[in-house]
Design a protein around this motif. Structure first.
Motif, PDB file in Angstrom:
ATOM      1  N   ALA A 255       0.834  -1.197   0.000  1.00 12.91           N
ATOM      2  CA  ALA A 255       0.000   0.000   0.000  1.00 12.91           C
ATOM      3  C   ALA A 255       0.869   1.247   0.000  1.00 12.91           C
ATOM      4  O   ALA A 255       1.817   1.363   0.769  1.00 12.91           O
ATOM      5  CB  ALA A 255      -0.926  -0.006   1.206  1.00 12.91           C
ATOM      6  N   GLY A 256       0.563   2.166  -0.910  1.00 10.22           N
ATOM      7  CA  GLY A 256       1.318   3.410  -1.003  1.00 10.22           C
ATOM      8  C   GLY A 256       2.580   3.321  -1.844  1.00 10.22           C
ATOM      9  O   GLY A 256       3.280   4.312  -2.027  1.00 10.22           O
ATOM     10  N   TYR A 257       2.900   2.146  -2.375  1.00  9.11           N
ATOM     11  CA  TYR A 257       4.122   1.955  -3.157  1.00  9.11           C
ATOM     12  C   TYR A 257       3.857   1.893  -4.669  1.00  9.11           C
ATOM     13  O   TYR A 257       4.744   1.526  -5.428  1.00  9.11           O
ATOM     14  CB  TYR A 257       4.837   0.662  -2.732  1.00  9.11           C
ATOM     15  N   GLU A 258       2.650   2.243  -5.102  1.00  5.97           N
ATOM     16  CA  GLU A 258       2.296   2.115  -6.519  1.00  5.97           C
ATOM     17  C   GLU A 258       3.248   2.911  -7.418  1.00  5.97           C
ATOM     18  O   GLU A 258       3.722   2.383  -8.435  1.00  5.97           O
ATOM     19  CB  GLU A 258       0.849   2.578  -6.772  1.00  5.97           C
TER      20      GLU A 258
ATOM     21  N   PRO B 201      -3.976   2.834 -11.904  1.00  6.17           N
ATOM     22  CA  PRO B 201      -5.372   3.245 -12.122  1.00  6.17           C
ATOM     23  C   PRO B 201      -5.725   4.440 -11.244  1.00  6.17           C
ATOM     24  O   PRO B 201      -5.783   4.315 -10.028  1.00  6.17           O
ATOM     25  CB  PRO B 201      -6.189   2.009 -11.739  1.00  6.17           C
ATOM     26  N   GLU B 202      -5.909   5.593 -11.889  1.00  4.08           N
ATOM     27  CA  GLU B 202      -6.227   6.820 -11.173  1.00  4.08           C
ATOM     28  C   GLU B 202      -7.341   7.560 -11.909  1.00  4.08           C
ATOM     29  O   GLU B 202      -7.528   7.379 -13.107  1.00  4.08           O
ATOM     30  CB  GLU B 202      -5.011   7.759 -11.124  1.00  4.08           C
ATOM     31  N   GLU B 203      -8.054   8.409 -11.158  1.00  6.02           N
ATOM     32  CA  GLU B 203      -9.037   9.281 -11.769  1.00  6.02           C
ATOM     33  C   GLU B 203      -8.986  10.633 -11.073  1.00  6.02           C
ATOM     34  O   GLU B 203      -8.557  10.728  -9.921  1.00  6.02           O
ATOM     35  CB  GLU B 203     -10.444   8.678 -11.703  1.00  6.02           C
ATOM     36  N   LYS B 204      -9.398  11.670 -11.805  1.00  5.26           N
ATOM     37  CA  LYS B 204      -9.388  13.013 -11.227  1.00  5.26           C
ATOM     38  C   LYS B 204     -10.516  13.144 -10.228  1.00  5.26           C
ATOM     39  O   LYS B 204     -11.648  12.761 -10.491  1.00  5.26           O
ATOM     40  CB  LYS B 204      -9.564  14.064 -12.314  1.00  5.26           C
ATOM     41  N   GLU B 205     -10.181  13.717  -9.078  1.00  6.92           N
ATOM     42  CA  GLU B 205     -11.189  14.008  -8.065  1.00  6.92           C
ATOM     43  C   GLU B 205     -11.231  15.525  -7.908  1.00  6.92           C
ATOM     44  O   GLU B 205     -10.217  16.161  -7.627  1.00  6.92           O
ATOM     45  CB  GLU B 205     -10.816  13.342  -6.736  1.00  6.92           C
TER      46      GLU B 205
ATOM     47  N   THR C 296      -7.704   4.696  -8.054  1.00 10.66           N
ATOM     48  CA  THR C 296      -8.963   3.957  -8.153  1.00 10.66           C
ATOM     49  C   THR C 296      -8.871   2.633  -7.406  1.00 10.66           C
ATOM     50  O   THR C 296      -9.815   2.223  -6.738  1.00 10.66           O
ATOM     51  CB  THR C 296      -9.304   3.680  -9.636  1.00 10.66           C
ATOM     52  N   PHE C 297      -7.722   1.967  -7.531  1.00  9.93           N
ATOM     53  CA  PHE C 297      -7.495   0.686  -6.874  1.00  9.93           C
ATOM     54  C   PHE C 297      -6.176   0.752  -6.114  1.00  9.93           C
ATOM     55  O   PHE C 297      -5.136   0.326  -6.623  1.00  9.93           O
ATOM     56  CB  PHE C 297      -7.454  -0.462  -7.895  1.00  9.93           C
ATOM     57  N   PRO C 298      -6.187   1.292  -4.883  1.00 10.71           N
ATOM     58  CA  PRO C 298      -4.935   1.407  -4.129  1.00 10.71           C
ATOM     59  C   PRO C 298      -4.281   0.032  -3.930  1.00 10.71           C
ATOM     60  O   PRO C 298      -4.948  -0.953  -3.656  1.00 10.71           O
ATOM     61  CB  PRO C 298      -5.387   1.980  -2.776  1.00 10.71           C
ATOM     62  N   GLY C 299      -2.963   0.008  -4.108  1.00 10.26           N
ATOM     63  CA  GLY C 299      -2.220  -1.228  -3.928  1.00 10.26           C
ATOM     64  C   GLY C 299      -2.109  -2.072  -5.195  1.00 10.26           C
ATOM     65  O   GLY C 299      -1.614  -3.194  -5.150  1.00 10.26           O
TER      66      GLY C 299
ATOM     67  N   LYS D 207     -10.727   3.534 -20.269  1.00  9.93           N
ATOM     68  CA  LYS D 207     -11.510   4.678 -20.744  1.00  9.93           C
ATOM     69  C   LYS D 207     -11.682   5.710 -19.646  1.00  9.93           C
ATOM     70  O   LYS D 207     -11.599   6.911 -19.891  1.00  9.93           O
ATOM     71  CB  LYS D 207     -12.876   4.211 -21.261  1.00  9.93           C
ATOM     72  N   LYS D 208     -11.922   5.260 -18.426  1.00  3.63           N
ATOM     73  CA  LYS D 208     -12.082   6.170 -17.287  1.00  3.63           C
ATOM     74  C   LYS D 208     -10.793   6.956 -17.035  1.00  3.63           C
ATOM     75  O   LYS D 208     -10.826   8.107 -16.628  1.00  3.63           O
ATOM     76  CB  LYS D 208     -12.458   5.362 -16.042  1.00  3.63           C
ATOM     77  N   MET D 209      -9.656   6.322 -17.311  1.00  2.00           N
ATOM     78  CA  MET D 209      -8.360   6.968 -17.123  1.00  2.00           C
ATOM     79  C   MET D 209      -7.983   7.853 -18.310  1.00  2.00           C
ATOM     80  O   MET D 209      -6.986   8.559 -18.268  1.00  2.00           O
ATOM     81  CB  MET D 209      -7.267   5.911 -16.932  1.00  2.00           C
ATOM     82  N   GLY D 210      -8.759   7.775 -19.398  1.00  2.00           N
ATOM     83  CA  GLY D 210      -8.457   8.561 -20.589  1.00  2.00           C
ATOM     84  C   GLY D 210      -7.475   7.890 -21.517  1.00  2.00           C
ATOM     85  O   GLY D 210      -6.979   8.496 -22.449  1.00  2.00           O
ATOM     86  N   VAL D 211      -7.194   6.621 -21.278  1.00  2.00           N
ATOM     87  CA  VAL D 211      -6.309   5.853 -22.153  1.00  2.00           C
ATOM     88  C   VAL D 211      -7.210   5.135 -23.150  1.00  2.00           C
ATOM     89  O   VAL D 211      -7.822   4.134 -22.841  1.00  2.00           O
ATOM     90  CB  VAL D 211      -5.477   4.821 -21.355  1.00  2.00           C
ATOM     91  N   THR D 212      -7.305   5.687 -24.351  1.00  2.00           N
ATOM     92  CA  THR D 212      -8.232   5.113 -25.314  1.00  2.00           C
ATOM     93  C   THR D 212      -7.544   4.430 -26.481  1.00  2.00           C
ATOM     94  O   THR D 212      -8.193   3.769 -27.257  1.00  2.00           O
ATOM     95  CB  THR D 212      -9.171   6.196 -25.880  1.00  2.00           C
TER      96      THR D 212
END
Length: 180
Positions: free
Chosen positions: A14-17, A43-47, A62-65, A113-118
């Motif tokens: 956790a936290g090492y991504e 996997p990240e998304e804008k908050e 989006t999915f920590p770890g 798609k959610k990450m903008g990688v299309t």
């Protein structure tokens, strides 16, 4: 057999991504694995938060770890990824030398798609009218004929036999394979 690149989920502490992603990218380069390991993503998304009228944007995991790795599963690539510092294993692998299970296309596409990688690369050499095998989804195991190809969205329309009639079914590239 056609060897294709697939997406795998790598477990990290956790936290090492970010550290794992940096380590993986360095190791890919130093071990000359660019032909087997293609992309490493967190996997990240804008908050977006608005506090006292001030708008702030930050990336939220989006999915920590977990880290996503697009690769061709060979002994070398598998060994290199799982022995990267910070990696605890692959999702879908029970350890003890068992191979990881790739993410199905229908699961990875919404995440990308959610990450903008299309950008989806076509790893199949297919054309309209060609016979293909449906490898995943409700029509798995059926052979059909390609009716149309949408490279931009990574989709094909395949005519499959449904109750004695040819019926067009829209599938992702990852759900079909070439018939030999």
């Amino acid at each position: 057999m056609i060897v294709e690149k697939r997406w795998y989920v790598v477990q990290t502490y956790a936290g090492y991504e970010n550290k794992v992603m940096t380590n993986l990218l360095k190791r890919i380069e130093t071990m000359n694995m660019q032909d087997k390991i293609f992309r490493v993503l967190i996997p990240e998304e804008k908050e977006v938060t608005i506090k006292d009228g001030v708008r702030k944007e930050k990336l939220k995991k989006t999915f920590p770890g977990y880290v996503l790795v697009e690769m061709i599963d060979t002994d070398d690539s598998w060994y290199m990824v799982r022995n990267t510092p910070g990696v605890t294993g692959f999702l879908g692998s029970s350890g003890k030398g068992t191979r990881p299970v790739p993410l199905p296309t229908e699961e990875i596409m919404p995440i990308l798609k959610k990450m903008g990688v299309t950008s989806v690369e076509v790893s199949l050499d297919i054309e309209v009218g060609q016979q293909v095998l449906v490898a995943a989804g409700p029509f798995s195991g059926q052979v059909g004929k390609i009716e149309s190809i949408d490279k931009e969205h990574g989709k094909v329309s395949v005519l499959v036999d449904l109750f004695g009639r040819e019926t067009p079914v829209e599938l992702d590239f990852g759900q079909i394979c070439e018939v030999e």
